[in-house]
Design an enzyme around this catalytic site. Structure first.
Site, short mmCIF file in Angstrom:
data_model
loop_
_atom_site.label_atom_id
_atom_site.label_comp_id
_atom_site.label_asym_id
_atom_site.label_seq_id
_atom_site.Cartn_x
_atom_site.Cartn_y
_atom_site.Cartn_z
N ASP A 256 46.03 90.72 57.44
CA ASP A 256 45.80 91.00 56.03
C ASP A 256 44.58 90.17 55.64
O ASP A 256 44.67 88.95 55.47
CB ASP A 256 47.04 90.61 55.21
N TYR B 263 51.55 86.97 51.19
CA TYR B 263 51.77 87.70 49.94
C TYR B 263 53.27 87.99 49.80
O TYR B 263 53.88 88.62 50.66
CB TYR B 263 50.95 88.99 49.93
N ARG C 62 47.14 116.35 50.90
CA ARG C 62 48.00 115.22 51.30
C ARG C 62 47.60 114.71 52.68
O ARG C 62 47.78 113.54 53.01
CB ARG C 62 49.49 115.59 51.25
N LYS D 217 41.90 94.60 45.33
CA LYS D 217 41.28 93.30 45.06
C LYS D 217 39.76 93.40 45.23
O LYS D 217 39.12 94.12 44.50
CB LYS D 217 41.91 92.23 45.95
N1 PLP Z 1 48.12 91.57 50.40
C1 PLP Z 1 47.66 90.64 49.55
C2 PLP Z 1 47.02 89.41 50.11
C3 PLP Z 1 47.79 90.80 48.17
O1 PLP Z 1 47.34 89.85 47.34
C4 PLP Z 1 48.42 91.99 47.68
C5 PLP Z 1 48.61 92.19 46.22
O2 PLP Z 1 48.52 91.29 45.44
C6 PLP Z 1 48.88 92.92 48.60
C7 PLP Z 1 48.71 92.70 49.94
C8 PLP Z 1 49.54 94.19 48.12
O3 PLP Z 1 48.55 95.05 47.64
P1 PLP Z 1 48.77 96.13 46.45
O4 PLP Z 1 49.11 95.38 45.22
O5 PLP Z 1 47.45 96.83 46.42
O6 PLP Z 1 49.87 97.02 46.90
#
Ligand code: PLP
Length: 382
Positions: free
Chosen positions: A179, A106, A54, A204
């Site tokens: 992000d 997001y 962990r 992604k």
């Molecule tokens: N940030 C962006 C730009 C995203 O498109 C996403 C998911 O679609 C996330 C964060 C969250 O990621 P996860 O789905 O891997 O938890």
């Protein structure tokens, strides 16, 4: 002999996974280690540095080191999801800290921040971060601890000036976290523009095959905050499985190729859609008509990403009908995989979304671009 050799480029670093090989066998692919626990030395020490999975996992070392090299950071962590990575950072903020985040970002993360603030853990303001004046007005020196941006941002692909945001955050003694999921380290290295932390939904582009949920954080410095995040992953338990870490690295090895292809095709799709009689608007930072084009051209190298959105003439019903007619594009959420995806975005974000109801979000994969354009044309034409 003197040599003018340059440091290896991202394509070389990624293809070879930094060139790591297995010391025990010479294998060019490192083995998956599923163990949860490690032997203690007879004198009660853990000299090999690991005791429990962990806290750490040898399968994290290579993807973390590769990401750190690609981002130009000091250290990286992989997490069980992008949400886990981002929320580990937010939970590390002191109680009552103020953070600023974008209005367009997001959606699940925006909702998480709003709920965390509503529960009294932090204070949060959402502003249009594409306007540095709006950002400057929202940041309170001495009170704001974190500025969070997403660029290009879901699903309008709004572009925030990373260097400008970093200057505003730092002048107020706050940190800037980005992000950078959509840009990937192939197109933008936010740390070079002054960011302190970079986050990815590795689900992604980093993984790229729609078969792993994962997230990452990369830090510009190995400092007190970073050690808090290392401890946060371990104690919070938001860890990636051994197989998923292996698959993530396997995906990262082709990241530059996939991103290059997706960018080239997305540009072609955007240009074709801009001329389509049934499309009201195309949102893509690679088009000079996009409000973020100039900033994107400054901070994105090699392309403008594989994500775009189209607004369909005829409103919500026409957009949903278009999505129903595609044959090559897959109607699904998520992005950054080898297969192209289409989504009526307002349907997944639900009530209160800032997304126009006629908008279809397109994640361009690595298929033949003309096939993608022809399929879209047929679906739009009905
Ligand atoms: N940030 C962006 C730009 C995203 O498109 C996403 C998911 O679609 C996330 C964060 C969250 O990621 P996860 O789905 O891997 O938890």
């Amino acid at each position: 002999m003197k040599t003018n050799r340059q440091p290896p480029q991202p394509a070389t670093l990624a293809a070879q996974g930094l060139g790591w090989t297995d010391a025990a066998t010479g294998a060019v692919v490192l083995p998956i280690q599923p163990a949860t626990t490690y032997i203690r030395d007879p004198d009660n020490q853990y000299r090999r540095g690991r005791n429990y999975a962990r806290a750490d996992n040898p399968g994290y070392d290579q993807p973390q080191a590769l990401l750190t090299a690609l981002e130009g950071g000091a250290a990286s962590l992989v997490f069980s999801s992008g949400m886990a990575a981002a929320t580990t950072l937010f939970r590390a903020l002191p109680v009552g800290a103020h953070m600023v985040a974008p209005l367009v970002m997001y959606h699940s993360l925006r909702r998480w921040i709003a709920a965390y603030a509503a529960d009294g853990h932090i204070a949060a303001d959402f502003v249009d971060t594409t306007s540095l004046d709006a950002l400057r007005a929202a940041v309170a020196p001495g009170r704001t601890r974190l500025v969070w941006i997403e660029t290009p941002a879901n699903p309008l692909w709004s572009v925030t000036d990373i260097a400008g945001a970093a200057e505003i955050a730092h002048r107020a003694s706050a940190l800037l976290a980005v992000d950078s999921t959509v840009a990937s380290p192939i197109l933008t290295r936010p740390i070079e523009f002054g960011a302190d932390i970079v986050m990815h939904s590795a689900t992604k582009y980093l993984n790229g095959h729609s078969d792993v949920i994962a997230g990452t954080l990369t830090s510009a410095r190995d400092d007190e905050l970073w050690q808090k995040l290392v401890a946060g992953r371990s104690s919070g338990g938001a860890i990636l499985g051994s197989l998923e870490a292996y698959l993530l690295l396997r995906g990262m090895r082709t990241l530059p190729l996939r991103v290059e292809r997706a960018c080239r095709s997305a540009q072609l799709v955007a240009e074709a859609m801009a001329k389509h009689p049934n499309v009201a608007e195309v949102l893509y930072p690679g088009l000079p008509s996009h409000p973020g084009h100039a900033v994107a051209a400054r901070q994105m190298t090699g392309g403008f990403g594989g994500m775009l959105s189209i607004r369909v003439k005829g409103g919500e019903a026409a957009a949903i009908a278009t999505a129903a007619r595609v044959e090559i594009w897959k109607r699904a959420t998520s992005l950054g995989g080898v297969e192209s995806l289409m989504e009526h975005r307002a349907s997944i974000e639900g009530p209160g979304t800032p997304v126009p109801s006629d908008l279809l979000r397109l994640s361009v994969g690595i298929e033949d671009p003309q096939d993608l354009i022809d399929d879209l044309d047929a679906a739009l034409t009905g």
